[in-house]
Enzyme design. Structure first.
Site, mmCIF file in Angstrom:
data_model
loop_
_atom_site.group_PDB
_atom_site.id
_atom_site.type_symbol
_atom_site.label_atom_id
_atom_site.label_comp_id
_atom_site.label_asym_id
_atom_site.label_seq_id
_atom_site.Cartn_x
_atom_site.Cartn_y
_atom_site.Cartn_z
ATOM 1 C CE1 TYR A 1 0.592 8.777 -2.147
ATOM 2 C CE2 TYR A 1 -1.030 9.723 -3.344
ATOM 3 C CZ TYR A 1 -0.149 9.255 -3.409
ATOM 4 O OH TYR A 1 0.892 8.793 -4.525
ATOM 5 C CB THR B 1 0.706 2.290 0.137
ATOM 6 O OG1 THR B 1 1.749 1.918 -0.889
ATOM 7 C CG2 THR B 1 1.056 1.704 1.424
ATOM 8 C CG ASP B 2 -2.001 6.368 -4.365
ATOM 9 O OD1 ASP B 2 -1.160 6.168 -5.439
ATOM 10 O OD2 ASP B 2 -3.051 7.408 -4.362
ATOM 11 C CD1 TRP B 3 3.895 4.149 -7.982
ATOM 12 C CD2 TRP B 3 2.084 3.125 -6.725
ATOM 13 N NE1 TRP B 3 3.704 2.722 -8.390
ATOM 14 C CE2 TRP B 3 2.582 2.170 -7.708
ATOM 15 C CE3 TRP B 3 0.761 2.753 -6.217
ATOM 16 C CZ2 TRP B 3 2.140 0.871 -8.027
ATOM 17 C CZ3 TRP B 3 0.502 1.459 -6.378
ATOM 18 C CH2 TRP B 3 0.800 0.515 -7.189
ATOM 19 C CG MET C 1 2.624 -0.927 -4.109
ATOM 20 S SD MET C 1 3.970 -2.115 -4.620
ATOM 21 C CE MET C 1 4.118 -1.679 -6.274
#
Length: 792
Positions: free
Chosen positions: A264, A295-297, A315
């Protein structure tokens, strides 16, 4: 409690429309190229811009349509079960878009770092339960220092991933435990990049041996939870290369993870998901990574910039698809770059069980996996203190008084995406000891159980499914109860329990330190039992370091059990009875006080011109590198751990006194005690200062012996290569080994060197030239042991 949670999960899924039995609205087109039959480039050429833009973005929360099929409009919270187009394949934290006309299926990703997190029931089978194993947390795994065992652990993960129809496990995480207050430390292996990378690589090889993939995370410098989505980690190029990137580099080169998850946070002013230096220059060019980057969420960044930087999959989406189309139309993103992103996703899909039409059973080998989890949990426990051989307890006629709420409600793991929501209830310490045959003092157990039942607050539903379960305040043990128990029980076992979580960092008071109640309880128990000539054992049910120096003298033995997963009680019993001789070593330093931590003054950072910023002024002096270089006394040093036996190191030999390409090292380790046991042999290297200032010593190699019987000897062999000697010269973007004398230290911890030898490097060795990348925008005043006053 877990039964109620799962009933609510199922009810919520039905009400929210998560469970859907939508069939493909459109079958594969006979005229269109099919993935796996036609070349990938032909498949890409057959896709429209809208299809490509949708394909590089997860279906997401707001999506109400998909290419060629209906799409469920609801995106569940990360870690829950979702059925969209193809029920058996759409469970977990997220999935990719299916394009049936091109033969492209949807693949599924599931958390997480301590076990496969899915819903407990299936919509096609609401009667049966589908459990996953809650494995020990990463800190416990790293404490084994056993790559062969961690590989087996990875195989157990992979078995459950594959047999539950999941394609990608969102784990492991090899971020550095920079500071003991990071709420997510339990998901990370170590403060040392070598140990982190080796543990991660072994785990990845094990998981992927089962035909499923991993997502190595969080790339890079996700070392705090405060402002984690927008904090700027300001780090020198050298510290990045030697500390924060090195674990990822080892894991990438030694295990070839299928995917990598970008973090992030920002690094030196740029978001990790849109940082071309990081995702292209370092990851792909310097390291040769050819997998997928996601990506991270829920990352918020310019989607076109992310694609240009080297990101393949956003994502969970879905609104970024419109941004990507706009970026292409405006010329900010080329079709060639977008095609490359699509190609990486398609290449990943073709490797997955879903694409290979694997017939998963929904019946992983849970018994075998639990056995592995129990072995890892026990081998990862670290014995910090054992005066007069209090442990093991071999006399089962002795009565054990179990103090501490954690003895009866043990933390199996941490909270957030690392919580395994479909795991069985953990075997708490009390149950494990009782089932092993120990006599646990019942009057005290009755007091605790009654108190906990009465005083446990009700947790919110969303908190429960993420492991943020409310606990009763610690029961206060007054001197009367302590004396009464000491009169009737033979030994005290006091559990000190900690929880931590994703999204929130820990606190110094009542978290890193003991609370007033805990400290007073331990004082009362110690006084009462010691007056009777009886012993006190403290068990630490924790995920990261806590303060121990102020109270350790109150205990006769201290055992770090970590957060050992669902078999917590069984594993503890194995160690307490001596069935398993503890061989765990600390993968992190336990400081005497928080003020001794090198990042204490810069964690979690501050606001600079409106930007949350954390300046890594400690440079390369992270963990034991700091304590050893600045002569700071720890409570317990990195690499430390006792055994029920003792080991003698001898006969250190080197192949040469002058280094050229490699140098071979050998020594012997003898079990000089009376119990069978294993030892972790650690090789540290002291490099000469030259242009680059060096830490006093750094871990370069380690090995764990076999189970040695009393008197048995094992020969340990290491080989040092050029990279093992190298430091990073940021001015030249080059790894170099400087000339001078190098000292080899063989020891049982970073502060317990047993054997030493030296060798010479005659002239500078230029080991590897890499891209100039990730330069900070400001000049850092880094900590120095040569230049007084720096970073103070």
């Amino acid at each position: 409690m877990r039964k109620l949670i799962n009933k609510l999960v199922i009810a919520g899924m039905i009400l929210s429309g998560i469970i859907s039995y939508s069939a493909h609205a459109q079958e594969a087109s006979p005229k269109a190229p099919q993935l796996g039959k036609a070349p990938v480039k032909e498949v890409i050429a057959a896709m429209s811009l809208e299809e490509k833009a949708s394909f590089v973005v997860g279906p997401g929360i707001k999506s109400s349509s998909m290419i060629g099929a209906k799409m469920n409009p609801f995106q569940p919270a990360e870690g829950t079960l979702a059925y969209t187009v193809d029920p058996p394949a759409s469970k977990g934290a997220g999935w990719t878009l299916a394009i049936p006309r091109l033969g492209i299926p949807s693949i599924v990703m599931a958390d997480g770092p301590a076990g496969v997190s899915l819903a407990l029931r299936r919509p096609e089978d609401l009667e049966n339960k589908y459990f996953s194993t809650a494995f020990p947390v990463a800190t416990a795994v790293a404490s084994t220092w056993d790559e062969e065992l961690v590989y087996k652990l990875g195989q157990s993960y992979g078995n459950e991933v594959a047999e539950y129809g999941v394609d990608i496990l969102l784990a492991p995480a090899v971020n550095i435990q920079r500071n003991p207050l990071n709420g997510r430390n339990f998901e990370y292996f170590s403060e040392d990049p070598l140990l982190s990378g080796k543990m991660g690589a072994a785990m990845i090889r094990g998981v992927q041996s089962k035909g499923v993939g991993v997502s190595l995370k969080h790339f890079v410098a996700n070392n705090q939870e405060t402002n984690r989505t927008n904090v700027d980690a300001v780090i020198s190029e050298r510290a990045l290369r030697e500390i924060y990137l090195k674990g990822f580099e080892i894991a990438v080169k030694e295990s070839e993870p299928w995917t990598i998850m970008a973090a992030y946070n920002l690094v030196n002013g740029k978001p990790c998901t849109a940082n071309r230096d990081l995702l292209h220059d370092v990851l792909r060019e310097d390291w040769g990574f050819n997998g997928l980057v996601m990506t991270d969420w829920g990352v918020k960044a310019d989607a076109g910039a992310q694609m240009n930087a080297g990101l393949d999959l956003i994502m969970p989406g879905p609104h970024q698809s419109e941004d990507i189309i706009k970026a292409v139309e405006e010329g900010r993103l080329s079709n060639a770059v977008l095609d490359k992103r699509v190609e990486h996703i398609l290449n990943l899909i073709m490797r997955t069980p879903k694409f290979q039409n694997y017939s998963y059973s929904n019946k992983p080998d849970l018994k075998a996996n639990i056995d592995v989890a129990r072995k890892v949990a026990a081998d990862g426990m670290v014995l910090l203190k054992n005066e007069n051989q209090v442990l093991p307890i071999v006399d089962f006629d002795k009565s054990i008084a179990l103090f501490g709420n954690g003895s009866y409600v043990t933390n199996a793991g941490g909270a957030g995406s690392g919580f395994v929501m479909n795991a069985p209830e953990p075997k708490v310490f009390a149950s494990g000891l009782e089932e092993a045959g120990f006599k646990c003092y019942k009057p005290l157990a009755d007091v605790y159980n009654g108190y906990i039942n009465k005083n446990t607050p009700r947790s919110r539903f969303i908190d429960r499914i993420r492991g943020r379960i409310a606990r009763a305040p610690e029961l206060q043990i007054d001197s009367r109860l302590a004396k009464e128990t000491a009169q009737n029980a033979d030994v005290a076992l006091v559990t000190i329990r900690r929880n931590s979580e994703e999204g929130k960092d820990r606190e110094i008071e009542y978290d890193f330190k003991l609370s007033e109640t805990e400290l007073q309880n331990l004082t009362n128990i110690s006084e009462a039992f010691h007056k009777k000539g009886k012993k006190v054992i403290v068990v630490l049910n924790i995920g990261s370091a806590i303060e121990t120096a102020s109270w350790r003298d109150l205990a006769d033995a201290i055992l770090v059990a970590w957060q050992p997963g669902q078999v917590a009680g069984d594993a503890l019993a194995d160690v307490v009875m001596g069935k398993i001789n503890p061989s765990g070593k600390l993968p992190i330093t336990f400081p005497k006080s928080y003020s001794d931590v090198p990042s204490a003054t810069s964690f979690p950072g501050l606001e600079l011109a409106g930007q949350p910023t954390s300046v890594y002024n400690e440079g390369v002096y992270v963990g034991y590198r700091y304590y050893g270089s600045f002569n700071i006394e720890e409570a317990f040093p990195f690499g430390y751990g006792l055994s029920y036996t003792n080991f003698k190191y001898d006969d250190l030999k080197t192949s040469s006194q002058k280094f050229t390409e490699t140098i071979d090292i050998s020594l012997t380790v003898k079990n000089a005690g009376e119990a069978a046991g294993k030892e972790v042999v650690q090789l540290y290297l002291s490099a000469p200062d030259g242009k680059l200032e060096k830490p006093a010593y750094e871990l370069k190699k380690y090995a764990k012996t076999a189970l040695l019987q009393p008197g048995e000897v094992e020969t340990i062999k290491f080989t040092l290569n050029k990279m093992d000697l190298a430091s990073f010269d940021a001015d030249r973007s080059m790894w170099i080994a400087e000339p001078g004398t190098y000292q080899i230290h063989i020891g049982a911890s970073s502060k317990d060197f047993r054997l030493d030898k030296s060798f010479e490097v005659k002239k500078e060795i230029q080991v590897e030239k890499v891209n100039k990348a990730l330069s900070p925008e400001v000049v850092l005043n880094e900590l120095s042991r040569i230049t007084p006053g720096n970073a103070e």
